[in-house]
Design a protein around this motif. Structure first.
Motif, PDB file in Angstrom:
ATOM      1  N   ASP A 178       0.854  -1.175   0.000  1.00 33.84           N
ATOM      2  CA  ASP A 178       0.000   0.000   0.000  1.00 33.84           C
ATOM      3  C   ASP A 178       0.900   1.238   0.000  1.00 33.84           C
ATOM      4  OD1 ASP A 178      -1.626   2.174   0.583  1.00 33.84           O
ATOM      5  OD2 ASP A 178      -2.806   1.084   2.079  1.00 33.84           O
ATOM      6  N   PRO A 179       0.901   2.034  -1.086  1.00 32.70           N
ATOM      7  CA  PRO A 179       1.782   3.209  -1.168  1.00 32.70           C
ATOM      8  C   PRO A 179       1.587   4.178  -0.009  1.00 32.70           C
ATOM      9  CG  PRO A 179       0.698   2.812  -3.272  1.00 32.70           C
ATOM     10  CD  PRO A 179       0.095   1.875  -2.267  1.00 32.70           C
ATOM     11  N   GLU A 180       0.366   4.314   0.474  1.00 30.89           N
ATOM     12  CA  GLU A 180       0.097   5.229   1.587  1.00 30.89           C
ATOM     13  C   GLU A 180       0.822   4.749   2.862  1.00 30.89           C
ATOM     14  OE1 GLU A 180      -0.936   8.472   3.639  1.00 30.89           O
ATOM     15  OE2 GLU A 180      -1.115   8.145   1.498  1.00 30.89           O
ATOM     16  N   LEU A 181       0.814   3.453   3.108  1.00 29.71           N
ATOM     17  CA  LEU A 181       1.499   2.917   4.281  1.00 29.71           C
ATOM     18  C   LEU A 181       3.010   3.139   4.158  1.00 29.71           C
ATOM     19  CD1 LEU A 181      -0.373  -0.443   4.937  1.00 29.71           C
ATOM     20  CD2 LEU A 181      -0.508   1.668   6.258  1.00 29.71           C
ATOM     21  N   LEU A 182       3.547   2.993   2.958  1.00 33.45           N
ATOM     22  CA  LEU A 182       4.961   3.231   2.748  1.00 33.45           C
ATOM     23  C   LEU A 182       5.331   4.687   3.013  1.00 33.45           C
ATOM     24  CD1 LEU A 182       5.747   1.112  -0.433  1.00 33.45           C
ATOM     25  CD2 LEU A 182       6.391   0.630   1.926  1.00 33.45           C
TER      26      LEU A 182
ATOM     27  N   LEU B 291       7.973   6.098   5.890  1.00 34.16           N
ATOM     28  CA  LEU B 291       9.155   6.871   5.548  1.00 34.16           C
ATOM     29  C   LEU B 291       9.138   8.276   6.122  1.00 34.16           C
ATOM     30  CD1 LEU B 291       9.575   5.724   1.840  1.00 34.16           C
ATOM     31  CD2 LEU B 291      10.891   4.972   3.831  1.00 34.16           C
ATOM     32  N   ALA B 292       7.968   8.728   6.562  1.00 35.59           N
ATOM     33  CA  ALA B 292       7.847  10.094   7.091  1.00 35.59           C
ATOM     34  C   ALA B 292       8.393  10.218   8.495  1.00 35.59           C
ATOM     35  CB  ALA B 292       6.396  10.525   7.047  1.00 35.59           C
TER      36      ALA B 292
END
Length: 76
Positions: A67-71, A75-76
């Motif tokens: 899930d790109p949002e979870l990635l 990383l934030a």
């Protein structure tokens, strides 16, 4: 580079570590690196069971599985 300074890492397959030429080269390199106050390490492949686990887990690095949002959150 680490908090304690530079680290030079030699990487060779485990089967080559007993080679006298490799051993001689590592000894020379270790002396040169440690004379500068740096750390020297020799790394080889992990034990067979660990390597198989890494290869197995690498199969899950498929973009469509993540899930790109979870990635982005990670990383934030």
């Amino acid at each position: 580079m680490t908090e304690d300074g530079p680290v030079v890492v030699e990487v060779k397959p485990r089967r080559r570590l007993d080679d006298p030429v490799v051993d001689s080269t590592f000894a020379w390199t270790r002396r040169a690196v440690e004379e500068r106050g740096w750390r020297y390490e020799v790394w080889s492949e992990p034990p067979p069971a660990e390597l198989e686990n890494i290869r197995f887990l690498a199969g899950f690095r498929r973009e469509w599985l993540l899930d790109p949002e979870l990635l982005r959150m990670r990383l934030a």
